[in-house]
Motif scaffolding. Sequence first.
Motif, PDB file in Angstrom:
ATOM      1  N   ARG A  82      26.042  48.569  54.052  1.00  0.00           N
ATOM      2  CA  ARG A  82      26.218  48.602  52.619  1.00  0.00           C
ATOM      3  C   ARG A  82      26.855  49.993  52.163  1.00  0.00           C
TER       4      ARG A  82
ATOM      5  N   THR B 183      33.664  47.137  48.230  1.00  0.00           N
ATOM      6  CA  THR B 183      33.937  45.792  47.688  1.00  0.00           C
ATOM      7  C   THR B 183      35.349  45.692  46.922  1.00  0.00           C
TER       8      THR B 183
ATOM      9  N   ILE C 224      36.020  40.477  48.783  1.00  0.00           N
ATOM     10  CA  ILE C 224      34.409  40.158  48.406  1.00  0.00           C
ATOM     11  C   ILE C 224      34.401  40.830  46.960  1.00  0.00           C
TER      12      ILE C 224
ATOM     13  N   VAL D 298      28.223  42.356  45.694  1.00  0.00           N
ATOM     14  CA  VAL D 298      27.035  42.328  46.758  1.00  0.00           C
ATOM     15  C   VAL D 298      25.946  41.681  45.717  1.00  0.00           C
TER      16      VAL D 298
ATOM     17  N   LEU E 242      26.592  38.519  49.994  1.00  0.00           N
ATOM     18  CA  LEU E 242      28.051  38.829  49.350  1.00  0.00           C
ATOM     19  C   LEU E 242      28.527  37.598  48.862  1.00  0.00           C
TER      20      LEU E 242
END
Length: 113
Positions: A72, A77, A97, A100, A110
């Motif tokens: 993480r 993202t 992506i 999260v 995700l």
Amino acid sequence: MSSFDRQYQSGFHALLEHLGEEIEYRPEEGEPRPIRAVVERDLPIGIPEIPRSMAPSTRVSVLDDEALGISRAALNTARDMIGVATKAGGTLEGRAIGSVEVQAGGVLRLEVR
């Protein structure tokens, strides 16, 4: 990491072994690499910006781990991509992506667009 997190992560290892499939993590910086993930494929969803359009709806759950999954702390993202098949056993396709959705017990869930 708490005791619960360690137990949850241990159980997730078993899920990956039995239900996981190989996907590819494609960080903006660094080399793409294969990882195991539990992939949830839902019905296609509409794209609000494009009338009458549909896009695959997919979620992947991976270990929050730099070596075995996706850390993480290192995840971007906005720029990183995931290679995942639209259908199980299909060809991996690069997908963004989205977010999260969950971060718990050493596991990341995700949303993939």
